[in-house]
Design an enzyme around this catalytic site. Structure first.
Site, PDB file in Angstrom:
ATOM      1  N   ASN A  74       0.882  -1.166   0.000  1.00  0.00           N
ATOM      2  CA  ASN A  74       0.000   0.000   0.000  1.00  0.00           C
ATOM      3  C   ASN A  74       0.922   1.219   0.000  1.00  0.00           C
ATOM      4  O   ASN A  74       1.501   1.575   1.026  1.00  0.00           O
ATOM      5  CB  ASN A  74      -0.885  -0.030   1.249  1.00  0.00           C
ATOM      6  CG  ASN A  74      -1.828   1.163   1.310  1.00  0.00           C
ATOM      7  OD1 ASN A  74      -1.808   2.039   0.438  1.00  0.00           O
ATOM      8  ND2 ASN A  74      -2.648   1.211   2.339  1.00  0.00           N
ATOM      9  N   ARG A 111      -2.519  -2.026  -3.589  1.00  0.00           N
ATOM     10  CA  ARG A 111      -3.689  -1.162  -3.467  1.00  0.00           C
ATOM     11  C   ARG A 111      -3.536  -0.016  -4.466  1.00  0.00           C
ATOM     12  O   ARG A 111      -2.510   0.658  -4.494  1.00  0.00           O
ATOM     13  CB  ARG A 111      -3.750  -0.605  -2.051  1.00  0.00           C
ATOM     14  CG  ARG A 111      -4.922   0.300  -1.875  1.00  0.00           C
ATOM     15  CD  ARG A 111      -4.946   0.872  -0.492  1.00  0.00           C
ATOM     16  NE  ARG A 111      -6.185   1.614  -0.323  1.00  0.00           N
ATOM     17  CZ  ARG A 111      -6.383   2.485   0.647  1.00  0.00           C
ATOM     18  NH1 ARG A 111      -5.446   2.740   1.511  1.00  0.00           N
ATOM     19  NH2 ARG A 111      -7.519   3.112   0.734  1.00  0.00           N
ATOM     20  N   HIS A 151     -12.664   3.449  -0.648  1.00  0.00           N
ATOM     21  CA  HIS A 151     -12.693   2.474   0.458  1.00  0.00           C
ATOM     22  C   HIS A 151     -13.369   1.167   0.019  1.00  0.00           C
ATOM     23  O   HIS A 151     -13.906   0.432   0.853  1.00  0.00           O
ATOM     24  CB  HIS A 151     -13.487   3.005   1.685  1.00  0.00           C
ATOM     25  CG  HIS A 151     -12.838   4.142   2.405  1.00  0.00           C
ATOM     26  ND1 HIS A 151     -13.570   5.179   2.949  1.00  0.00           N
ATOM     27  CD2 HIS A 151     -11.545   4.395   2.697  1.00  0.00           C
ATOM     28  CE1 HIS A 151     -12.744   6.035   3.535  1.00  0.00           C
ATOM     29  NE2 HIS A 151     -11.508   5.588   3.391  1.00  0.00           N
ATOM     30  N   ARG A 163     -11.160  16.690   6.415  1.00  0.00           N
ATOM     31  CA  ARG A 163     -11.906  17.019   5.189  1.00  0.00           C
ATOM     32  C   ARG A 163     -13.325  17.427   5.524  1.00  0.00           C
ATOM     33  O   ARG A 163     -13.953  16.840   6.409  1.00  0.00           O
ATOM     34  CB  ARG A 163     -11.955  15.820   4.247  1.00  0.00           C
ATOM     35  CG  ARG A 163     -10.619  15.466   3.646  1.00  0.00           C
ATOM     36  CD  ARG A 163     -10.738  14.242   2.738  1.00  0.00           C
ATOM     37  NE  ARG A 163      -9.618  13.360   2.958  1.00  0.00           N
ATOM     38  CZ  ARG A 163      -9.637  12.045   2.773  1.00  0.00           C
ATOM     39  NH1 ARG A 163     -10.730  11.451   2.345  1.00  0.00           N
ATOM     40  NH2 ARG A 163      -8.575  11.328   2.999  1.00  0.00           N
ATOM     41  N   GLU A 165      -7.968  -4.381   4.983  1.00  0.00           N
ATOM     42  CA  GLU A 165      -7.828  -4.154   3.546  1.00  0.00           C
ATOM     43  C   GLU A 165      -6.668  -4.956   2.954  1.00  0.00           C
ATOM     44  O   GLU A 165      -6.748  -5.417   1.817  1.00  0.00           O
ATOM     45  CB  GLU A 165      -7.641  -2.649   3.281  1.00  0.00           C
ATOM     46  CG  GLU A 165      -8.951  -1.886   3.457  1.00  0.00           C
ATOM     47  CD  GLU A 165      -8.778  -0.405   3.751  1.00  0.00           C
ATOM     48  OE1 GLU A 165      -8.173  -0.070   4.795  1.00  0.00           O
ATOM     49  OE2 GLU A 165      -9.252   0.420   2.961  1.00  0.00           O
TER      50      GLU A 165
END
Ligand code: ADP
Length: 397
Positions: free
Chosen positions: A7, A90, A179, A240, A383
């Protein structure tokens, strides 16, 4: 079979070596602050821990440090690079082309490059990681797993914005969602835990971490999600803003903001941090709010309220909801936050058991009250394991 999962972010490389199909973790590590003089690399294996702060000026030197840590005779995980049978990567943005994980070849690399503009912070380091792994590991299969792929099933009415069609056809302006590996992973696990077929379960999955998103899942397929063209849309996040009136942007432009300052404002200075003025971490904010900090309390309240609104919207979209699933650092551990989100939803069929909720942290399970029509589940996401599974599926033969 040994599968190495990468990743790669703009300044970090995370990696994990799995033994498949038993899913044992043989090693995991991290290279942090690539390119800075404080770069740092670490590797954990059952044999011990290796740490190094050699100069790691760029991605190639990061990968060469990973290689020597993995091969380290004392604490490493392999004796020769040839023990690694495949790599899984990823990749944040797959654009419209990739609806699932794909074996990597030159053409696929071009496809990842083609959507650089849609994910300028993520796809370039993702691709560099792929190229480095292909260089180091030679001819072994490499697989790209896209964060957007699980959301390919979203229908047009949910992925199109109410903008002139030209913006979609020429600039690919549409909702993609992110996601995906996490939403898919917890959805499959939820189906298993509920004793339902993976393609018959209806869920609302809430991935709540530094970045957060919700997905509506019908019959195991994503049919809507809160993130859009970029990961900025939707929920309030650590830094965010999530959803806001686009008119704010014109208003701020007229006040002197330019593209870069707006980008920084909405991505780095907003969300929990912007509202509280002190932290993007839910744990810090809960402590501050308990101590009487009103801005911290407001930040948590707005964060929870936005999620509640999305859950309500997705209940309307799905009609039948078997379970609401919480995952990610906040979703898995934040009992007080889960309580805030789902309070006063009894008329919608959602009642959480406060006791079960408060003792549940980081392990899979259900936290609804007996009288709750809809189940509420906590499922830790993984993940890397999702990437290892897809890579295994695509390469085992
Ligand atoms: P990322 O999106 O970076 O992977 P994580 O999924 O690790 O983030 O989530 C990080 C967030 O999880 C932190 O910002 C923190 O607010 C939250 N968190 C971790 N533990 C707890 C806890 N016990 N209670 C509430 N929030 C928590």
């Amino acid at each position: 079979m040994k599968i190495l999962v990468f990743n790669c972010g703009s300044s970090s490389i995370k990696f994990k070596l799995f033994h498949m199909p038993d899913e044992n973790v043989l090693a995991e590590g991290l290279v942090e602050r690539v390119g800075s003089k404080d770069a740092f690399a670490s590797l954990k294996t059952p044999q011990g821990k290796t740490e190094t702060n050699l100069s790691i000026v760029d991605y190639p030197s990061g990968f060469s440090v990973i290689k020597s840590m993995l091969l380290n005779p004392e604490h490493g995980a392999i004796k020769s690079l040839s023990e690694v049978n495949a790599c899984g990567h990823r990749v944040v943005h797959g654009g419209e082309s990739f609806g699932g994980s794909m074996p990597i070849d030159d053409e696929l690399e071009t496809g990842i490059e083609a959507v650089f503009e849609l994910a300028p912070l993520h796809n370039p380091p993702n691709l560099t990681g792929i190229q480095q792994a292909r260089l180091i590991f030679g001819d072994i299969p490499q697989v790209a797993c896209f964060d957007t792929a699980f959301h390919h099933s979203i229908p047009e009415r949910a992925y199109r914005y109410a903008l002139p069609e030209k913006l979609y056809t020429e600039y690919k302006v549409r909702r993609y969602g992110f996601h995906g590996m996490s939403h898919q992973f917890v959805a499959r696990q939820a189906a298993q835990m509920l004793g339902m077929h993976k393609y018959s379960v209806n869920l609302i999955t809430c991935h709540l971490g530094n970045g957060s998103s919700v997905a509506a899942i019908r019959d195991g397929h994503s049919v809507d999600t809160s993130m859009g063209l970029t990961p900025l849309e939707g929920l309030v996040m650590g830094t965010r803003s999530g959803d806001l009136d686009p008119g704010i942007l014109f208003y701020l432009c007229r006040k002197g903001y330019d593209t870069d300052s707006l980008d920084t404002l909405l991505n780095k200075q907003s969300g929990l941090l912007g509202i509280s003025g002190s932290s993007n971490d839910v744990r810090d904010l809960e402590l501050k709010a308990d101590g009487g900090d009103e801005r911290a309390e407001l930040a948590l309240d707005i964060f929870a309220y936005r999620i509640k609104k999305y859950i309500g919207a997705y209940m309307a979209v799905l009609n039948r909801v078997d379970a609401i699933v919480f995952t990610g650092g906040i979703g898995e551990n934040g009992a007080a936050m889960r309580n805030r989100i789902l309070s006063n939803m009894d008329q919608q069929g959602i009642i959480i058991d406060e006791m079960r909720n408060s003792v549940h942290a980081g392990v899979p399970g259900e936290i609804q009250a007996q009288t709750s029509r809809i189940k509420v589940m906590i499922i830790p996401t993984n993940e890397e394991l999702a990437i290892a599974r897809d890579t295994f599926k695509l390469t085992k033969n």
